[in-house]
Motif scaffolding. Structure first.
Motif, PDB file in Angstrom:
ATOM      1  N   UNK A 119       0.852  -1.188   0.000  1.00 24.77           N
ATOM      2  CA  UNK A 119       0.000   0.000   0.000  1.00 24.77           C
ATOM      3  C   UNK A 119       0.890   1.242   0.000  1.00 24.77           C
ATOM      4  N   UNK A 120       0.382   2.329  -0.526  1.00 23.10           N
ATOM      5  CA  UNK A 120       1.152   3.567  -0.558  1.00 23.10           C
ATOM      6  C   UNK A 120       0.770   4.430   0.636  1.00 23.10           C
ATOM      7  N   UNK A 121       1.779   4.982   1.303  1.00 26.03           N
ATOM      8  CA  UNK A 121       1.604   5.810   2.484  1.00 26.03           C
ATOM      9  C   UNK A 121       1.928   7.247   2.090  1.00 26.03           C
ATOM     10  N   UNK A 122       1.004   8.164   2.371  1.00 26.34           N
ATOM     11  CA  UNK A 122       1.170   9.564   1.981  1.00 26.34           C
ATOM     12  C   UNK A 122       1.250  10.458   3.210  1.00 26.34           C
ATOM     13  N   UNK A 123       2.059  11.506   3.069  1.00 24.99           N
ATOM     14  CA  UNK A 123       2.268  12.463   4.145  1.00 24.99           C
ATOM     15  C   UNK A 123       2.166  13.871   3.579  1.00 24.99           C
ATOM     16  N   UNK A 124       1.665  14.777   4.410  1.00 26.13           N
ATOM     17  CA  UNK A 124       1.706  16.210   4.100  1.00 26.13           C
ATOM     18  C   UNK A 124       2.854  16.767   4.933  1.00 26.13           C
ATOM     19  N   UNK A 125       3.954  17.059   4.276  1.00 23.08           N
ATOM     20  CA  UNK A 125       5.167  17.458   4.998  1.00 23.08           C
ATOM     21  C   UNK A 125       5.354  18.969   5.065  1.00 23.08           C
ATOM     22  N   UNK A 149      18.230   9.525   2.545  1.00 23.37           N
ATOM     23  CA  UNK A 149      18.147   8.714   1.337  1.00 23.37           C
ATOM     24  C   UNK A 149      17.136   7.597   1.510  1.00 23.37           C
ATOM     25  N   UNK A 150      17.303   6.507   0.779  1.00 25.86           N
ATOM     26  CA  UNK A 150      16.352   5.400   0.820  1.00 25.86           C
ATOM     27  C   UNK A 150      16.524   4.641   2.132  1.00 25.86           C
ATOM     28  N   UNK A 151      15.460   4.628   2.915  1.00 24.47           N
ATOM     29  CA  UNK A 151      15.479   3.995   4.236  1.00 24.47           C
ATOM     30  C   UNK A 151      14.111   3.389   4.547  1.00 24.47           C
ATOM     31  N   UNK A 152      14.062   2.651   5.639  1.00 24.13           N
ATOM     32  CA  UNK A 152      12.809   2.173   6.213  1.00 24.13           C
ATOM     33  C   UNK A 152      12.543   3.006   7.454  1.00 24.13           C
ATOM     34  N   UNK A 153      11.328   3.547   7.551  1.00 24.63           N
ATOM     35  CA  UNK A 153      10.930   4.351   8.713  1.00 24.63           C
ATOM     36  C   UNK A 153       9.673   3.765   9.322  1.00 24.63           C
ATOM     37  N   UNK A 154       9.327   4.276  10.492  1.00 24.58           N
ATOM     38  CA  UNK A 154       8.122   3.802  11.189  1.00 24.58           C
ATOM     39  C   UNK A 154       7.045   4.881  11.168  1.00 24.58           C
ATOM     40  N   UNK A 155       5.808   4.434  11.002  1.00 24.94           N
ATOM     41  CA  UNK A 155       4.681   5.367  11.028  1.00 24.94           C
ATOM     42  C   UNK A 155       4.499   6.004  12.402  1.00 24.94           C
ATOM     43  N   UNK A 156       4.945   5.323  13.463  1.00 23.55           N
ATOM     44  CA  UNK A 156       4.789   5.875  14.801  1.00 23.55           C
ATOM     45  C   UNK A 156       5.947   6.780  15.208  1.00 23.55           C
ATOM     46  N   UNK A 157       6.903   6.992  14.296  1.00 25.72           N
ATOM     47  CA  UNK A 157       7.940   7.997  14.523  1.00 25.72           C
ATOM     48  C   UNK A 157       7.230   9.347  14.684  1.00 25.72           C
ATOM     49  N   UNK A 158       7.594  10.170  15.665  1.00 21.16           N
ATOM     50  CA  UNK A 158       6.863  11.426  15.896  1.00 21.16           C
ATOM     51  C   UNK A 158       6.724  12.309  14.643  1.00 21.16           C
ATOM     52  N   UNK A 160       6.743  11.394  11.337  1.00 21.46           N
ATOM     53  CA  UNK A 160       5.824  10.815  10.354  1.00 21.46           C
ATOM     54  C   UNK A 160       4.410  10.737  10.902  1.00 21.46           C
ATOM     55  N   UNK A 161       4.261  10.500  12.185  1.00 19.66           N
ATOM     56  CA  UNK A 161       2.942  10.461  12.811  1.00 19.66           C
ATOM     57  C   UNK A 161       2.251  11.819  12.685  1.00 19.66           C
ATOM     58  N   UNK A 162       3.024  12.883  12.894  1.00 26.68           N
ATOM     59  CA  UNK A 162       2.493  14.248  12.821  1.00 26.68           C
ATOM     60  C   UNK A 162       2.082  14.621  11.389  1.00 26.68           C
ATOM     61  N   UNK A 163       2.794  14.091  10.403  1.00 30.75           N
ATOM     62  CA  UNK A 163       2.536  14.477   9.012  1.00 30.75           C
ATOM     63  C   UNK A 163       1.729  13.444   8.217  1.00 30.75           C
ATOM     64  N   UNK A 164       1.311  12.365   8.873  1.00 30.22           N
ATOM     65  CA  UNK A 164       0.559  11.317   8.187  1.00 30.22           C
ATOM     66  C   UNK A 164      -0.689  11.898   7.529  1.00 30.22           C
ATOM     67  N   UNK A 165      -0.970  11.437   6.307  1.00 26.73           N
ATOM     68  CA  UNK A 165      -2.132  11.907   5.555  1.00 26.73           C
ATOM     69  C   UNK A 165      -3.094  10.756   5.273  1.00 26.73           C
ATOM     70  N   UNK A 166      -2.618   9.744   4.530  1.00 31.43           N
ATOM     71  CA  UNK A 166      -3.500   8.636   4.178  1.00 31.43           C
ATOM     72  C   UNK A 166      -2.709   7.460   3.625  1.00 31.43           C
ATOM     73  N   UNK A 167      -3.396   6.319   3.563  1.00 34.09           N
ATOM     74  CA  UNK A 167      -2.839   5.119   2.947  1.00 34.09           C
ATOM     75  C   UNK A 167      -3.793   4.721   1.826  1.00 34.09           C
ATOM     76  N   UNK A 168      -3.205   4.370   0.657  1.00 29.48           N
ATOM     77  CA  UNK A 168      -4.021   3.985  -0.497  1.00 29.48           C
ATOM     78  C   UNK A 168      -3.586   2.616  -0.998  1.00 29.48           C
ATOM     79  N   UNK A 169      -4.579   1.804  -1.350  1.00 28.67           N
ATOM     80  CA  UNK A 169      -4.319   0.475  -1.903  1.00 28.67           C
ATOM     81  C   UNK A 169      -4.564   0.516  -3.403  1.00 28.67           C
ATOM     82  N   UNK A 170      -3.565   0.080  -4.155  1.00 27.38           N
ATOM     83  CA  UNK A 170      -3.663   0.037  -5.613  1.00 27.38           C
ATOM     84  C   UNK A 170      -3.963  -1.377  -6.056  1.00 27.38           C
TER      85      UNK A 170
END
Length: 173
Positions: A119-125, A149-158, A160-170
């Motif tokens: 799924x795609x995770x979107x943020x308003x940064x 650069x290219x990394x793995x992050x967590x949604x519960x990181x403060x 990303x949590x603050x800027x979370x927008x939506x998740x979309x399934x393609x």
């Protein structure tokens, strides 16, 4: 005469605004790509086991640490939407739109607790900026970070949590 000037000025302002929205939504980036994106081959049994045995582990291992570059689409530098495009092309052999603003129009929105790998995770940064990554499961997502650069992050990181927008399934198939 005054109305004509006002209309031209308004159109120019709209065009300028559209060119700066999103992490890779510049119209220049959409039309000027000198090299096509090269998909990464699917993982084979001879390759080392991935970190979490997920579909996108080969993508992560091949692109890990690649620096972020706005408008970039190569190992020299890549932005978030180009990285998502490459990842999807590698795993699903499916070509996605090039910009975050085009990606967010695809598929259907899903709730965070129902998110699945791919799924795609979107943020308003920022006021006019957006960011996109690929959900891996267990609250983790893969993306091209501006700072690391290219990394793995967590949604519960403060952040990303603050800027979370939506998740979309393609539709992947």
């Amino acid at each position: 005469m005054k109305n004509g000037f006002f209309i031209k000025k308004t159109i120019l302002q709209i065009l300028v605004l559209l060119s700066v929205v999103g992490c890779s939504s510049s119209s220049v980036n959409d039309t000027v790509t000198k090299k096509p994106l090269t998909p990464i081959p699917k993982q084979t049994a001879a390759q080392p086991l991935p970190v979490n045995n997920g579909m996108f582990d080969g993508v992560y291992h091949n692109w890990k640490g690649t620096p972020y570059r706005y408008g970039g689409s190569s190992k020299k530098g890549i932005d978030c939407s180009a990285f998502v495009q490459v990842g999807y092309s590698s795993v699903y052999q499916k070509m996605l739109p090039r910009t975050t603003l085009e990606l967010v129009k695809k598929g259907k929105q899903v709730k965070r607790h129902t998110a699945k790998e791919g799924d795609l995770v979107f943020f308003r940064t920022g006021r006019n900026s957006r960011h996109v990554g690929i959900y891996l499961g267990n609250s983790e997502f893969l993306h091209a970070s501006q700072s690391k650069g290219v990394i793995i992050s967590r949604l519960d990181n403060p952040y990303w949590k603050r800027h979370f927008w939506q998740i979309r399934r393609l539709d992947k198939y």
